[in-house]
Design a protein around this motif. Structure first.
Motif, mmCIF file in Angstrom:
data_model
loop_
_atom_site.group_PDB
_atom_site.id
_atom_site.type_symbol
_atom_site.label_atom_id
_atom_site.label_comp_id
_atom_site.label_asym_id
_atom_site.label_seq_id
_atom_site.Cartn_x
_atom_site.Cartn_y
_atom_site.Cartn_z
ATOM 1 N N ASP A 65 0.730 7.732 -6.590
ATOM 2 C CA ASP A 65 0.002 8.975 -6.465
ATOM 3 C C ASP A 65 1.138 10.150 -5.965
ATOM 4 O O ASP A 65 0.898 11.208 -6.583
ATOM 5 C CB ASP A 65 -0.754 8.696 -5.127
ATOM 6 C CG ASP A 65 -1.521 7.461 -5.267
ATOM 7 O OD1 ASP A 65 -2.232 7.803 -6.407
ATOM 8 O OD2 ASP A 65 -2.247 7.036 -4.595
ATOM 9 N N SER A 66 2.093 10.054 -5.119
ATOM 10 C CA SER A 66 3.088 11.100 -4.689
ATOM 11 C C SER A 66 4.335 10.914 -5.684
ATOM 12 O O SER A 66 5.032 11.870 -5.558
ATOM 13 C CB SER A 66 3.253 10.709 -3.050
ATOM 14 O OG SER A 66 4.027 9.571 -2.985
ATOM 15 N N ASN B 243 2.602 1.499 -3.478
ATOM 16 C CA ASN B 243 1.529 1.840 -4.293
ATOM 17 C C ASN B 243 1.411 3.373 -4.338
ATOM 18 O O ASN B 243 1.401 4.307 -5.376
ATOM 19 C CB ASN B 243 0.250 1.357 -4.081
ATOM 20 C CG ASN B 243 -0.763 1.253 -5.220
ATOM 21 O OD1 ASN B 243 -0.597 1.126 -6.413
ATOM 22 N ND2 ASN B 243 -2.121 1.919 -4.802
ATOM 23 N N GLU B 244 1.221 3.995 -3.251
ATOM 24 C CA GLU B 244 0.861 5.538 -3.071
ATOM 25 C C GLU B 244 2.223 6.221 -3.462
ATOM 26 O O GLU B 244 2.067 7.299 -4.105
ATOM 27 C CB GLU B 244 0.657 5.817 -1.646
ATOM 28 C CG GLU B 244 0.609 7.145 -1.300
ATOM 29 C CD GLU B 244 -0.107 7.375 0.091
ATOM 30 O OE1 GLU B 244 0.052 8.640 0.469
ATOM 31 O OE2 GLU B 244 -0.947 6.537 0.529
ATOM 32 N N THR C 130 0.783 -1.250 0.156
ATOM 33 C CA THR C 130 0.056 -0.053 -0.047
ATOM 34 C C THR C 130 0.692 1.280 0.019
ATOM 35 O O THR C 130 0.500 2.223 -0.831
ATOM 36 C CB THR C 130 -0.984 -0.091 1.120
ATOM 37 O OG1 THR C 130 -1.688 -1.311 1.389
ATOM 38 C CG2 THR C 130 -1.768 1.302 1.228
#
Length: 450
Positions: free
Chosen positions: A46-47, A41-42, A38
């Motif tokens: 995402d970031s 993945n972020e 998790t």
């Protein structure tokens, strides 16, 4: 599957994202793999903190567990990965793929860094089972240490980081923070926190911590380390159930499917015959476990999938006692041949287990009846072979999962052979069906579908 994290899982994920160097000590069963994925993945999607991640893990964990976890959770569907295990050609092909996560077994880490000729351009590394880097003399330690300055982010995962005492921590944190907290040299670490213990003249065999050393060491690593024990986050009588999946190869699957469909199969010069549905279920369970009795009671070995998974679970326990439940006699014989185990049968066995003197104990569910108290000796139960009997299943689990359990949480692993009768047994147990009717119904469905 939708991921609904516990508060501690969310905290651990955020800790990894916040800290470029992190040591995450999660007890078995607390979901360290999905927690880490998790975070990855972020950071990847995402970031954009990282773009290329290397996961280093034990062979079967690298090959099976990490890919299975990525495929399992809905929120990880866009996370691409490649598994670099197998032959050199297979590893090289995997590493040349365009992916976010590359998973390699620790035995091939030296090859990747020293011999592959491929650029070590991973900006994040995850070490699954950090304790496997506790020896500063090991080749894998030396290889990773050479590459460490090029790594922007690193995560060390384990349940028990110091099975042999505080001395283990130096090499593990030397890899993580390049010696910032515990020093760059093992000799300085020893001088600062230990005194010689057992010795012969000038030759020192072991060291013991100085007064206050444990607290001082923990204070040094506190800012990048979180440690979570199951008992801290789960209330008794809560219990964690975990399924460890293994896969049969084509040859093994053919033997299984032939017996399931024809109710008879030839294995070399031996023949196995199932006269009815109940016998068939019994034979299929044997095959799922890895061996089967021929018609003349000879034990025929088919595969070691469950033995390999059992080895991984015992290793992951890192010295914590484990209780293994078996069903068939040949299960016990094969387990005993592979591991140093002791069967729980006598009163002395029970006393020794509860005193922590048996690292790996085995037990048959039929002997794990009412009144057998084993909760003082450990909190991990591994079902190597699963029973249809709901009563025996529940009673065996209750040997550890009961009041007086010292760790206040019990982890129950089930080693499941995929696409075999194991899955029907687990479903029947989960439904709490009557054992005999569930057995017959499950096998009947198999026969009709064949």
């Amino acid at each position: 599957m939708k991921y609904n994290p516990h508060n501690y899982q969310t905290y651990a994920t955020e800790f990894m994202i916040k800290n470029p160097v992190s040591a995450v000590f999660l007890d078995m069963g607390l979901g360290k793999t999905v927690v880490t994925l998790t975070a990855i993945n972020e950071m990847c999607r995402d970031s954009f903190l990282v773009s290329k991640v290397l996961v280093i893990a034990p062979l079967r964990v690298a090959r099976d567990t990490w890919p299975a976890e990525i495929e399992k959770w809905n929120h990880l569907k866009g996370l691409t990965y490649a598994v670099a295990v197998g032959t050199e050609a297979e590893r090289r092909a995997a590493l040349l793929q365009n992916a976010s996560v590359y998973i390699i077994n620790r035995e091939n880490l030296c090859w990747l860094i020293e011999d592959s000729g491929l650029p070590f351009d991973f900006d994040m590394v995850v070490i699954d089972e950090l304790s496997s880097f506790k020896s500063h003399r090991a080749k894998r330690f030396k290889s990773l240490l050479k590459a460490r300055p090029r790594i922007k982010r690193i995560v060390g995962l384990t349940g028990t980081p110091s099975t042999n005492g505080l001395m283990d921590l130096w090499a593990e944190f030397r890899i993580l923070d390049l010696g910032k907290r515990l020093g760059r040299y093992i000799t300085h670490y020893r001088q600062n926190y230990f005194i010689p213990d057992k010795r012969n003249g000038m030759v020192v065999f072991s060291y013991k911590p100085l007064p206050g050393a444990e607290e001082a060491i923990y204070k040094q690593i506190d800012d990048i380390t979180i440690s979570m024990k199951a008992e801290d986050y789960l209330d008794m009588p809560d219990c964690i159930y975990n399924e460890v999946k293994v896969k049969l190869d084509k040859k093994e699957r053919k033997v299984y499917n032939t017996l399931k469909k024809e109710m008879v199969v030839s294995i070399g010069a031996d023949e196995v015959d199932a006269s009815n549905a109940a016998v068939l279920s019994n034979k299929l369970s044997q095959l799922a476990n890895g061996a089967i009795y021929s018609d003349d009671k000879k034990v025929i070995s088919i595969h070691d999938r469950k033995l390999d998974a059992l080895e991984d679970l015992i290793e992951a326990a890192n010295g914590k006692p484990v209780l293994v439940a078996y069903w068939f006699k040949h299960d016990f014989e094969r387990i005993k041949k592979r591991f140093d185990v002791r069967e729980i049968k006598s009163s002395k066995d029970i006393v020794d287990w509860n005193n922590g003197q048996i690292p790996v104990a085995v037990i048959h569910p039929a002997s794990a009846g009412h009144g057998l108290n084993l909760q003082a000796g450990g909190s991990t139960l591994i079902w190597y072979g699963i029973t249809w009997s709901l009563e025996l299943y529940q009673q065996t689990n209750a040997r550890l999962w009961r009041q007086g359990q010292k760790s206040e949480a019990v982890i129950i692993h089930h080693i499941i052979a995929e696409k075999t009768v194991d899955e029907q047994i687990m479903a029947a147990l989960n439904r709490k069906d009557k054992t005999q009717s569930a057995l017959i119904d499950a096998v009947r469905v198999n026969l009709e579908a064949a």
